[in-house]
Design an enzyme around this catalytic site. Structure first.
Site, PDB file in Angstrom:
ATOM      1  N   GLY A 195       0.843  -1.188   0.000  1.00  0.00           N
ATOM      2  CA  GLY A 195       0.000   0.000   0.000  1.00  0.00           C
ATOM      3  C   GLY A 195       0.875   1.234   0.000  1.00  0.00           C
ATOM      4  O   GLY A 195       2.040   1.183   0.409  1.00  0.00           O
ATOM      5  N   GLN A 223       3.261   9.803   1.010  1.00  0.00           N
ATOM      6  CA  GLN A 223       4.516   9.046   1.087  1.00  0.00           C
ATOM      7  C   GLN A 223       5.415   9.296  -0.112  1.00  0.00           C
ATOM      8  O   GLN A 223       6.572   8.865  -0.123  1.00  0.00           O
ATOM      9  CB  GLN A 223       4.233   7.550   1.227  1.00  0.00           C
ATOM     10  CG  GLN A 223       3.635   7.192   2.567  1.00  0.00           C
ATOM     11  CD  GLN A 223       3.459   5.703   2.679  1.00  0.00           C
ATOM     12  OE1 GLN A 223       2.438   5.159   2.274  1.00  0.00           O
ATOM     13  NE2 GLN A 223       4.474   5.032   3.217  1.00  0.00           N
ATOM     14  N   CYS A 234       6.322  -0.062   7.149  1.00  0.00           N
ATOM     15  CA  CYS A 234       5.911   1.091   6.355  1.00  0.00           C
ATOM     16  C   CYS A 234       7.042   1.459   5.403  1.00  0.00           C
ATOM     17  O   CYS A 234       8.210   1.441   5.801  1.00  0.00           O
ATOM     18  CB  CYS A 234       5.596   2.256   7.289  1.00  0.00           C
ATOM     19  SG  CYS A 234       5.065   3.759   6.449  1.00  0.00           S
ATOM     20  N   LEU A 235       6.685   1.814   4.181  1.00  0.00           N
ATOM     21  CA  LEU A 235       7.699   2.220   3.213  1.00  0.00           C
ATOM     22  C   LEU A 235       8.395   3.512   3.632  1.00  0.00           C
ATOM     23  O   LEU A 235       9.503   3.783   3.176  1.00  0.00           O
ATOM     24  CB  LEU A 235       7.075   2.373   1.820  1.00  0.00           C
ATOM     25  CG  LEU A 235       6.490   1.094   1.235  1.00  0.00           C
ATOM     26  CD1 LEU A 235       5.848   1.367  -0.116  1.00  0.00           C
ATOM     27  CD2 LEU A 235       7.553   0.009   1.118  1.00  0.00           C
ATOM     28  N   HIS A 274      -4.023   1.436   7.869  1.00  0.00           N
ATOM     29  CA  HIS A 274      -2.685   2.027   7.802  1.00  0.00           C
ATOM     30  C   HIS A 274      -2.663   3.190   6.804  1.00  0.00           C
ATOM     31  O   HIS A 274      -2.163   4.275   7.117  1.00  0.00           O
ATOM     32  CB  HIS A 274      -1.691   0.928   7.393  1.00  0.00           C
ATOM     33  CG  HIS A 274      -0.280   1.373   7.255  1.00  0.00           C
ATOM     34  ND1 HIS A 274       0.688   1.033   8.175  1.00  0.00           N
ATOM     35  CD2 HIS A 274       0.354   2.104   6.304  1.00  0.00           C
ATOM     36  CE1 HIS A 274       1.846   1.551   7.782  1.00  0.00           C
ATOM     37  NE2 HIS A 274       1.668   2.201   6.648  1.00  0.00           N
ATOM     38  N   GLU A 275      -3.215   2.953   5.607  1.00  0.00           N
ATOM     39  CA  GLU A 275      -3.185   4.001   4.575  1.00  0.00           C
ATOM     40  C   GLU A 275      -4.082   5.174   4.951  1.00  0.00           C
ATOM     41  O   GLU A 275      -3.722   6.332   4.704  1.00  0.00           O
ATOM     42  CB  GLU A 275      -3.557   3.429   3.207  1.00  0.00           C
ATOM     43  CG  GLU A 275      -2.638   2.317   2.716  1.00  0.00           C
ATOM     44  CD  GLU A 275      -1.151   2.627   2.785  1.00  0.00           C
ATOM     45  OE1 GLU A 275      -0.753   3.810   2.659  1.00  0.00           O
ATOM     46  OE2 GLU A 275      -0.357   1.683   2.965  1.00  0.00           O
ATOM     47  N   HIS A 327      -2.211   7.394   7.281  1.00  0.00           N
ATOM     48  CA  HIS A 327      -1.257   8.264   6.579  1.00  0.00           C
ATOM     49  C   HIS A 327      -1.929   9.552   6.115  1.00  0.00           C
ATOM     50  O   HIS A 327      -1.379  10.643   6.277  1.00  0.00           O
ATOM     51  CB  HIS A 327      -0.658   7.562   5.358  1.00  0.00           C
ATOM     52  CG  HIS A 327       0.562   6.772   5.650  1.00  0.00           C
ATOM     53  ND1 HIS A 327       1.689   7.303   6.227  1.00  0.00           N
ATOM     54  CD2 HIS A 327       0.845   5.471   5.410  1.00  0.00           C
ATOM     55  CE1 HIS A 327       2.609   6.365   6.355  1.00  0.00           C
ATOM     56  NE2 HIS A 327       2.111   5.234   5.877  1.00  0.00           N
TER      57      HIS A 327
END
Length: 179
Positions: free
Chosen positions: A56, A61, A104-105, A146-147, A150
Site C-alpha cells: 500500500g 509518502q 511502512c515504506l 494504515h493508509e 497516513h
C-alpha cells in the site's frame, strides 16, 4: 491473456518521503480535480509501491499532500485486493483488535507489533469521481487502516505503545535513512 493495463506500468517511480518529513505528519487535502493529473499520480503511486515492494502507498509518502492511496494486498485467506481510493474515509473499523507486525515504506526495514481491527470499510471515489466502497478483513483490513492513517497525518508508530514504541523509534533514529 491479460485484458487492460497493468497498474503502474506507465507510471514513474518517485522518491519516498521518510519518517520526520512534515508532509507525513499533517492531514492531506481533498482531491478536487478528477482529471489527467490524478490518473498520472495514481499510476506513479503504483509504480513506486511496486518498486519498493510494498502492499500500500499513500500520496503523502511520495510528497503529495492529497487524499489518495493505492494497494495490492492479500487478506488472511490469500485473496489479492488491488485498487485505489480517492478521498477515502474509514467508515468502519471493528471486530477483534489484533496486534500484528506492521511496517511502512516511510520507515524502511523497521516493523513493530501494532494493534488494528480485523475488519475495515473505506468509502471514497475512483479517479473519475464515481463512489467506491472497499471492505477488508485480516491483513487487508490492516492495510486499509494504515493508509487512512497516513492521509490523516499519522504513521503506524503513533499507534504503538510501551517498549514496542521505544524500540522502533530508537531503531528509526539509528537507521541510515534517518535525517
Amino acid at each position: 491473456m491479460r485484458h487492460g493495463s497493468i497498474p503502474g506500468a506507465s507510471g514513474r517511480v518517485r522518491p519516498l518521503t521518510l519518517l520526520g518529513d512534515p508532509v507525513l505528519h499533517n492531514p492531506c487535502e481533498e482531491v478536487t480535480d478528477f482529471g489527467p493529473e490524478l490518473a498520472r499520480l495514481i499510476e506513479d503511486m503504483y509504480a513506486t509501491m511496486y518498486a519498493a515492494q510494498g502492499v500500500g502507498l499513500a500520496a503523502n509518502q511520495i510528497g503529495v499532500n492529497q487524499r489518495v492511496f493505492v494497494y495490492d494486498c492479500p487478506d488472511d485467506e490469500d485473496v489479492r485486493h488491488l485498487g485505489y481510493v480517492v478521498n477515502p474515509r474509514l467508515v468502519e473499523a471493528d471486530g477483534v483488535s489484533v496486534r500484528g507486525p506492521e511496517g511502512c515504506l516511510s520507515l524502511p526495514g523497521l516493523e513493530a507489533g501494532t494493534p488494528r481491527f480485523d475488519h475495515a470499510v473505506v468509502e471514497g471515489f475512483d479517479r473519475l469521481g464515481a463512489p467506491v466502497r472497499v471492505h477488508g478483513t485480516g491483513w487487508f483490513a490492516r492495510c486499509l487502516q494504515h493508509e487512512c492513517d497516513h492521509l490523516e497525518g499519522g504513521v503506524y508508530t503513533d499507534r504503538v505503545t510501551g517498549w514496542r514504541r521505544r524500540r522502533v523509534l530508537r531503531a528509526a533514529a539509528k537507521a541510515p535513512w534517518s535525517g
